[in-house]
Design a protein around this motif. Structure first.
Motif, PDB file in Angstrom:
ATOM      1  N   ASP A 125     -13.783  -4.369   0.159  1.00  0.00           N
ATOM      2  CA  ASP A 125     -13.955  -5.924  -0.289  1.00  0.00           C
ATOM      3  C   ASP A 125     -15.363  -5.784  -0.685  1.00  0.00           C
ATOM      4  O   ASP A 125     -15.568  -6.743  -1.636  1.00  0.00           O
ATOM      5  N   ARG A 126     -16.361  -5.288  -0.076  1.00  0.00           N
ATOM      6  CA  ARG A 126     -17.838  -5.544  -0.629  1.00  0.00           C
ATOM      7  C   ARG A 126     -18.003  -4.615  -1.865  1.00  0.00           C
ATOM      8  O   ARG A 126     -18.730  -5.279  -2.818  1.00  0.00           O
ATOM      9  N   ARG A 153      -4.666   8.861 -10.994  1.00  0.00           N
ATOM     10  CA  ARG A 153      -3.523   8.527 -11.956  1.00  0.00           C
ATOM     11  C   ARG A 153      -2.240   8.544 -11.408  1.00  0.00           C
ATOM     12  O   ARG A 153      -1.380   7.575 -11.727  1.00  0.00           O
ATOM     13  N   ASN A 154      -1.722   9.272 -10.402  1.00  0.00           N
ATOM     14  CA  ASN A 154      -0.676   9.327  -9.690  1.00  0.00           C
ATOM     15  C   ASN A 154      -0.485   8.100  -9.030  1.00  0.00           C
ATOM     16  O   ASN A 154       0.625   7.441  -8.943  1.00  0.00           O
ATOM     17  N   TRP A 155      -1.536   7.570  -8.593  1.00  0.00           N
ATOM     18  CA  TRP A 155      -1.419   6.275  -7.688  1.00  0.00           C
ATOM     19  C   TRP A 155      -1.107   5.141  -8.572  1.00  0.00           C
ATOM     20  O   TRP A 155      -0.407   4.338  -8.297  1.00  0.00           O
ATOM     21  N   LEU A 156      -1.712   5.107  -9.664  1.00  0.00           N
ATOM     22  CA  LEU A 156      -1.650   3.929 -10.874  1.00  0.00           C
ATOM     23  C   LEU A 156      -0.265   3.965 -11.116  1.00  0.00           C
ATOM     24  O   LEU A 156       0.255   2.933 -11.194  1.00  0.00           O
ATOM     25  N   ILE A 157       0.478   5.100 -11.591  1.00  0.00           N
ATOM     26  CA  ILE A 157       1.837   5.268 -11.702  1.00  0.00           C
ATOM     27  C   ILE A 157       2.656   4.742 -10.612  1.00  0.00           C
ATOM     28  O   ILE A 157       3.484   4.039 -10.842  1.00  0.00           O
ATOM     29  N   ALA A 158       2.436   5.184  -9.457  1.00  0.00           N
ATOM     30  CA  ALA A 158       3.270   4.930  -8.236  1.00  0.00           C
ATOM     31  C   ALA A 158       3.238   3.374  -7.968  1.00  0.00           C
ATOM     32  O   ALA A 158       4.320   2.719  -7.583  1.00  0.00           O
ATOM     33  N   TYR A 208     -11.746   2.176  -6.150  1.00  0.00           N
ATOM     34  CA  TYR A 208     -11.963   1.843  -4.692  1.00  0.00           C
ATOM     35  C   TYR A 208     -10.807   1.274  -3.902  1.00  0.00           C
ATOM     36  O   TYR A 208     -10.591   1.714  -2.836  1.00  0.00           O
ATOM     37  N   GLN A 209      -9.916   0.753  -4.614  1.00  0.00           N
ATOM     38  CA  GLN A 209      -8.629   0.211  -3.932  1.00  0.00           C
ATOM     39  C   GLN A 209      -7.788   1.270  -3.639  1.00  0.00           C
ATOM     40  O   GLN A 209      -7.038   1.445  -2.595  1.00  0.00           O
ATOM     41  N   PHE A 210      -7.759   2.348  -4.314  1.00  0.00           N
ATOM     42  CA  PHE A 210      -7.202   3.616  -4.357  1.00  0.00           C
ATOM     43  C   PHE A 210      -7.574   4.402  -3.014  1.00  0.00           C
ATOM     44  O   PHE A 210      -6.936   4.801  -2.400  1.00  0.00           O
ATOM     45  N   LEU A 211      -8.999   4.500  -2.992  1.00  0.00           N
ATOM     46  CA  LEU A 211      -9.607   5.132  -1.904  1.00  0.00           C
ATOM     47  C   LEU A 211      -9.354   4.657  -0.500  1.00  0.00           C
ATOM     48  O   LEU A 211      -9.278   5.025   0.590  1.00  0.00           O
ATOM     49  N   ASN A 212      -9.146   2.923  -0.669  1.00  0.00           N
ATOM     50  CA  ASN A 212      -8.699   2.261   0.505  1.00  0.00           C
ATOM     51  C   ASN A 212      -7.511   2.872   0.954  1.00  0.00           C
ATOM     52  O   ASN A 212      -7.151   3.055   2.117  1.00  0.00           O
ATOM     53  N   GLU A 213      -6.490   2.552   0.204  1.00  0.00           N
ATOM     54  CA  GLU A 213      -5.124   2.944   0.585  1.00  0.00           C
ATOM     55  C   GLU A 213      -4.861   4.318   1.141  1.00  0.00           C
ATOM     56  O   GLU A 213      -3.954   4.481   1.895  1.00  0.00           O
ATOM     57  N   LYS A 214      -5.770   5.262   0.581  1.00  0.00           N
ATOM     58  CA  LYS A 214      -5.530   6.470   0.832  1.00  0.00           C
ATOM     59  C   LYS A 214      -6.398   7.029   2.149  1.00  0.00           C
ATOM     60  O   LYS A 214      -6.629   8.106   2.605  1.00  0.00           O
ATOM     61  N   GLY A 215      -7.405   6.014   2.675  1.00  0.00           N
ATOM     62  CA  GLY A 215      -7.630   6.065   4.048  1.00  0.00           C
ATOM     63  C   GLY A 215      -9.404   6.443   4.055  1.00  0.00           C
ATOM     64  O   GLY A 215      -9.885   6.721   5.107  1.00  0.00           O
ATOM     65  N   ALA A 246       0.760  -1.237  -0.011  1.00  0.00           N
ATOM     66  CA  ALA A 246       0.050   0.024  -0.204  1.00  0.00           C
ATOM     67  C   ALA A 246       0.828   1.481   0.093  1.00  0.00           C
ATOM     68  O   ALA A 246       1.890   1.151   0.559  1.00  0.00           O
ATOM     69  N   ILE A 247       0.589   2.343  -0.583  1.00  0.00           N
ATOM     70  CA  ILE A 247       1.044   3.366  -0.753  1.00  0.00           C
ATOM     71  C   ILE A 247       0.427   4.518   0.304  1.00  0.00           C
ATOM     72  O   ILE A 247      -0.764   4.881  -0.104  1.00  0.00           O
ATOM     73  N   PRO A 248       0.941   5.048   1.094  1.00  0.00           N
ATOM     74  CA  PRO A 248       0.308   5.886   2.127  1.00  0.00           C
ATOM     75  C   PRO A 248      -0.077   7.175   1.572  1.00  0.00           C
ATOM     76  O   PRO A 248       0.711   7.743   0.594  1.00  0.00           O
ATOM     77  N   PRO A 249      -1.153   7.832   1.861  1.00  0.00           N
ATOM     78  CA  PRO A 249      -1.566   9.302   1.409  1.00  0.00           C
ATOM     79  C   PRO A 249      -0.569  10.372   1.538  1.00  0.00           C
ATOM     80  O   PRO A 249      -0.099  10.425   2.752  1.00  0.00           O
TER      81      PRO A 249
END
Length: 270
Positions: free
Chosen positions: A248-249, A157-162, A233-240, A111-114
């Motif tokens: 998961d739902r 976009r930045n998250w996908l690249i990172a 939604y995975q991005f939103l999870n990693e960012k808190g 996971a990449i912290p926010p």
């Protein structure tokens, strides 16, 4: 080649009927009752004269032709007035293969912290959620909703690249924007926010809103939306913004919705 006068007259009658049907459909869409009644009279007479249809059979034919005009010339793809041209829906059959989920791979699994920009985005989403629950000034709300749509695209976009996303991020980053528009800028009977979208509203988005509002160059492009929203939604999870259980739902529901949506797209464009 010798031209038969009767053939020309018949052609003229058919062209006149086609023109009247067009004007009838346009007048209905404009909700101009007087004009609609005028063209309906001409169409009924033309259908009787040209096709020898009357009664219920005639009415079914007219309704079918009106629906056909609306389908072939959807309002949302037309150029701005006063253009003299109209865009017509392209009618072809497409082979639409299933989306290859093997394309969804990351080189960075952790996971990449926010960062600060991510946190500001999450704060804005949560403020938007508060507006939905409590109400408030509409101008402030709309400004916030537009900011969330715009900034989500950049941070996603930045998250996908990172994460070292191995497919082309640009194929995915624009999909959540329309989803956010549906959630936050359209009226719903229930309170709907990004972290609590019911199955009913997911179906409404995919089975109605997306297909009405988005005109894709190729139908296969519609199939990016389910995996793109899963990634979002995975991005939103990693960012808190979302818990693991909430994430998961959504991933499970979007997986099932993706299968159903593919069937809908294949049926529509086969």
């Amino acid at each position: 080649m010798e031209t038969n006068a009767g053939d020309i007259n018949e052609l003229n009658r058919r062209m006149e009927l086609a023109s009247s049907l067009w004007n009838l459909s346009i007048s209905r869409q404009k909700n101009e009752q007087r004009e609609y009644s005028h063209w309906m009279g001409k169409v009924k007479a033309g259908v009787k004269k040209v096709l020898d249809l009357d009664g219920a059979e005639r009415d079914r034919y007219i309704e079918k032709m009106i629906e056909r005009q609306v389908y072939l010339f959807p309002e949302e793809i037309q150029p701005a007035k006063p253009s003299l041209f109209m865009h017509m829906r392209k009618e072809v059959s497409y082979l639409i293969p299933p989306f290859d989920n093997g394309r969804i791979r990351f080189r960075v699994e952790a996971a990449i912290p926010p960062d600060e920009e991510d946190l500001r985005l999450i704060e804005k989403i949560e403020a938007l959620d508060d507006h939905i629950r409590r109400g408030g000034d509409y101008d402030d709300y709309e400004e916030l909703a537009l900011a969330v749509e715009d900034e989500s695209k950049d941070r996603f976009r930045n998250w996908l690249i990172a994460k070292g996303f191995e497919d082309n991020p640009e194929e995915y980053v624009y999909c959540p924007e329309l989803y956010l528009t549906f959630l936050y800028r359209y009226m719903h009977e229930d309170i709907v926010v990004l972290k609590s979208v019911s199955s009913q509203y997911l179906r409404e988005f995919f089975e109605d809103f997306l297909l009405r509002k988005m005109i894709c160059n190729k139908p296969v492009e519609y199939l990016y939306w389910p995996p793109a929203l899963k990634l979002f939604y995975q991005f939103l999870n990693e960012k808190g913004y979302l818990s693991a259980n909430e994430t998961d739902r959504f991933l499970g529901e979007l997986e099932e919705m993706g299968k159903r949506f593919q069937e809908i797209v294949q049926e529509r464009y086969r």
